[in-house]
Design a protein around this motif. Sequence first.
Motif, PDB file in Angstrom:
ATOM      1  N   ARG A 135     -74.774  65.995   6.369  1.00 26.25           N
ATOM      2  CA  ARG A 135     -73.390  66.449   6.539  1.00 26.25           C
ATOM      3  C   ARG A 135     -72.646  66.440   5.215  1.00 26.25           C
ATOM      4  O   ARG A 135     -71.871  67.352   4.920  1.00 26.25           O
ATOM      5  N   GLU A 136     -72.862  65.429   4.393  1.00 26.77           N
ATOM      6  CA  GLU A 136     -72.155  65.368   3.116  1.00 26.77           C
ATOM      7  C   GLU A 136     -72.673  66.414   2.134  1.00 26.77           C
ATOM      8  O   GLU A 136     -71.922  66.900   1.291  1.00 26.77           O
ATOM      9  N   VAL A 137     -73.943  66.785   2.245  1.00 24.07           N
ATOM     10  CA  VAL A 137     -74.471  67.877   1.423  1.00 24.07           C
ATOM     11  C   VAL A 137     -73.761  69.183   1.753  1.00 24.07           C
ATOM     12  O   VAL A 137     -73.570  70.044   0.889  1.00 24.07           O
ATOM     13  N   LEU A 138     -73.318  69.347   2.999  1.00 26.26           N
ATOM     14  CA  LEU A 138     -72.599  70.561   3.392  1.00 26.26           C
ATOM     15  C   LEU A 138     -71.374  70.799   2.517  1.00 26.26           C
ATOM     16  O   LEU A 138     -71.005  71.946   2.236  1.00 26.26           O
ATOM     17  N   PHE A 139     -70.730  69.725   2.064  1.00 28.22           N
ATOM     18  CA  PHE A 139     -69.491  69.857   1.295  1.00 28.22           C
ATOM     19  C   PHE A 139     -69.714  70.030  -0.201  1.00 28.22           C
ATOM     20  O   PHE A 139     -68.743  70.246  -0.936  1.00 28.22           O
ATOM     21  N   THR A 140     -70.950  69.942  -0.667  1.00 31.55           N
ATOM     22  CA  THR A 140     -71.201  70.130  -2.102  1.00 31.55           C
ATOM     23  C   THR A 140     -71.049  71.588  -2.518  1.00 31.55           C
ATOM     24  O   THR A 140     -70.953  71.875  -3.711  1.00 31.55           O
ATOM     25  N   VAL A 141     -71.017  72.523  -1.568  1.00 32.77           N
ATOM     26  CA  VAL A 141     -70.955  73.943  -1.911  1.00 32.77           C
ATOM     27  C   VAL A 141     -69.562  74.537  -1.698  1.00 32.77           C
ATOM     28  O   VAL A 141     -69.383  75.748  -1.800  1.00 32.77           O
ATOM     29  N   VAL A 142     -68.550  73.696  -1.411  1.00 32.61           N
ATOM     30  CA  VAL A 142     -67.189  74.198  -1.235  1.00 32.61           C
ATOM     31  C   VAL A 142     -66.368  73.880  -2.478  1.00 32.61           C
ATOM     32  O   VAL A 142     -66.816  73.159  -3.377  1.00 32.61           O
ATOM     33  N   SER A 143     -65.149  74.411  -2.545  1.00 31.56           N
ATOM     34  CA  SER A 143     -64.287  74.199  -3.708  1.00 31.56           C
ATOM     35  C   SER A 143     -63.852  72.741  -3.793  1.00 31.56           C
ATOM     36  O   SER A 143     -63.901  71.986  -2.811  1.00 31.56           O
ATOM     37  N   ARG A 144     -63.396  72.336  -4.985  1.00 28.88           N
ATOM     38  CA  ARG A 144     -62.946  70.952  -5.182  1.00 28.88           C
ATOM     39  C   ARG A 144     -61.764  70.628  -4.272  1.00 28.88           C
ATOM     40  O   ARG A 144     -61.662  69.521  -3.733  1.00 28.88           O
ATOM     41  N   ARG A 145     -60.868  71.573  -4.086  1.00 23.18           N
ATOM     42  CA  ARG A 145     -59.726  71.392  -3.194  1.00 23.18           C
ATOM     43  C   ARG A 145     -60.197  71.114  -1.775  1.00 23.18           C
ATOM     44  O   ARG A 145     -59.689  70.211  -1.100  1.00 23.18           O
ATOM     45  N   ASP A 146     -61.177  71.870  -1.319  1.00 20.38           N
ATOM     46  CA  ASP A 146     -61.679  71.673   0.037  1.00 20.38           C
ATOM     47  C   ASP A 146     -62.449  70.363   0.183  1.00 20.38           C
ATOM     48  O   ASP A 146     -62.530  69.803   1.276  1.00 20.38           O
ATOM     49  N   LYS A 147     -63.026  69.868  -0.922  1.00 22.57           N
ATOM     50  CA  LYS A 147     -63.753  68.597  -0.866  1.00 22.57           C
ATOM     51  C   LYS A 147     -62.828  67.435  -0.553  1.00 22.57           C
ATOM     52  O   LYS A 147     -63.281  66.402  -0.034  1.00 22.57           O
ATOM     53  N   TYR A 148     -61.558  67.565  -0.906  1.00 27.80           N
ATOM     54  CA  TYR A 148     -60.604  66.488  -0.652  1.00 27.80           C
ATOM     55  C   TYR A 148     -59.702  66.788   0.536  1.00 27.80           C
ATOM     56  O   TYR A 148     -59.615  65.994   1.472  1.00 27.80           O
ATOM     57  N   LYS A 149     -59.027  67.938   0.525  1.00 29.32           N
ATOM     58  CA  LYS A 149     -58.055  68.223   1.585  1.00 29.32           C
ATOM     59  C   LYS A 149     -58.723  68.648   2.890  1.00 29.32           C
ATOM     60  O   LYS A 149     -58.513  68.035   3.945  1.00 29.32           O
ATOM     61  N   SER A 150     -59.524  69.712   2.853  1.00 30.38           N
ATOM     62  CA  SER A 150     -60.162  70.192   4.088  1.00 30.38           C
ATOM     63  C   SER A 150     -61.147  69.171   4.622  1.00 30.38           C
ATOM     64  O   SER A 150     -61.223  68.936   5.837  1.00 30.38           O
ATOM     65  N   LYS A 151     -61.887  68.544   3.720  1.00 28.86           N
ATOM     66  CA  LYS A 151     -62.864  67.551   4.165  1.00 28.86           C
ATOM     67  C   LYS A 151     -62.178  66.370   4.829  1.00 28.86           C
ATOM     68  O   LYS A 151     -62.636  65.877   5.865  1.00 28.86           O
ATOM     69  N   ASN A 152     -61.068  65.900   4.250  1.00 30.80           N
ATOM     70  CA  ASN A 152     -60.375  64.779   4.860  1.00 30.80           C
ATOM     71  C   ASN A 152     -59.817  65.154   6.227  1.00 30.80           C
ATOM     72  O   ASN A 152     -59.866  64.352   7.167  1.00 30.80           O
ATOM     73  N   PHE A 153     -59.285  66.370   6.355  1.00 31.92           N
ATOM     74  CA  PHE A 153     -58.797  66.823   7.664  1.00 31.92           C
ATOM     75  C   PHE A 153     -59.943  66.847   8.676  1.00 31.92           C
ATOM     76  O   PHE A 153     -59.787  66.395   9.818  1.00 31.92           O
ATOM     77  N   ILE A 154     -61.092  67.350   8.257  1.00 35.82           N
ATOM     78  CA  ILE A 154     -62.246  67.416   9.157  1.00 35.82           C
ATOM     79  C   ILE A 154     -62.728  66.014   9.515  1.00 35.82           C
ATOM     80  O   ILE A 154     -63.014  65.710  10.682  1.00 35.82           O
ATOM     81  N   ASP A 155     -62.820  65.142   8.506  1.00 42.42           N
ATOM     82  CA  ASP A 155     -63.347  63.791   8.714  1.00 42.42           C
ATOM     83  C   ASP A 155     -62.423  62.899   9.531  1.00 42.42           C
ATOM     84  O   ASP A 155     -62.864  61.854  10.024  1.00 42.42           O
TER      85      ASP A 155
END
Length: 412
Positions: free
Chosen positions: A333-353
Amino acid sequence: MAILAAVWFFFVLLSYSVVRPVRETMGAIGGTKQLQGLMLVTFVAMLVAVPIYAVLVNRLPRRWLVRVVFHFFSLSLLAFCASLSFGDELVRVWAARIFFIWVNVFGLFVTSVFWSVLADLFSSEQGKRLFGRIAAGGTVGAVTGSLLTSQVATELSTAGLLLIPMATLQAGLWFAWRLERRVAKEPSFAPKGIPHDGDRPPAVGGLWEGVTHVVQSSYLASICVYLFFVQAAGTQLYFQQAEIVGANVPDDQSKTQLFAYIDFGTQTLTLTAQLLLSGWILRRLGVAISLVILPLVYLISFSVLSTYGSLAVVATAMVATRAAAYGITVPAREVLFTVVSRRDKYKSKNFIDTVVLRGGDALSSQVLGSLRNLAGFGFATLNLCSLPLIALWAFAALRLGRRQQQLAERKT
């Protein structure tokens, strides 16, 4: 740097493993009706916490973002310790209810922040190679915390137990600080196109920017669908555990000890999966196969529980599903986020998590509670009815994993 990250995660999950058996005990006391209400309130708490976190992401450098989040949870533990030690009966009752909600928020936020930093520091290929080993460091911490709690649960008060994670969270912060210093001294480590600037805020923009990006991105939306299934299946099994344990284990201290032993078995099996299977499966078989393993484990677990709903079976199912989730699914699951933008790694990822995960808990708990309490369905029937949905979940997992591979190939 992977070693520093693993030690930091060791202390994160050690802290969580000390407080989780206490949460399980409080959840088992009130049964499924109380769990419905507590999970719904937890979801509301996430809706409040995410905008606050978004402000911090906009304004604080990465290294300070980590410190503020972890210091907040340490101070919260101190407040709970004081409330449970010196408050009257009414204060202790409300402190226990708030603590259940707090643990859910705590567990998701600290791990989300940790993996956001790791997704920021490592590329997709590095993640496939190293995330399983780093997660293993956290699992060793979880094993240590579970074993420690199982041995001292009957010797220490709940307030005394809470002093342990307060100290270990601060110990983990020291290794997080060392990791940031190491990154600053080794810019050559940074994968091409990935900034490792700990002195700049990870993102800028509106409070709900992470939400809009999830809606606009089919890839992020697919991650949400996958994780919703994870939470729905986990909630169904969690409700069964609460009901079966409540009916078969008499006192609270025995419940806490039982949950600690379940955690110990889970983390031992998880560590084995992380060290021996996770990296190999991700590198050789790919993210898609890694993601589909958990649905298959739930398919088997619910099939057996539909016939044999005993304490031993539900405990075994909890160990197997959690081990598959933490040992194989989490690194994938965490590998899924290595291919998104830096903004999405923090904001979108935190919303999802946080919001998406707890939203899955809240919605599934309301549906399950209604089916149990209003429609009169037994868990055996619910388990059988869930099998087609789990098959659909497995199909969604395969599609999501293939999409990640396509995005990773575009970035190289």
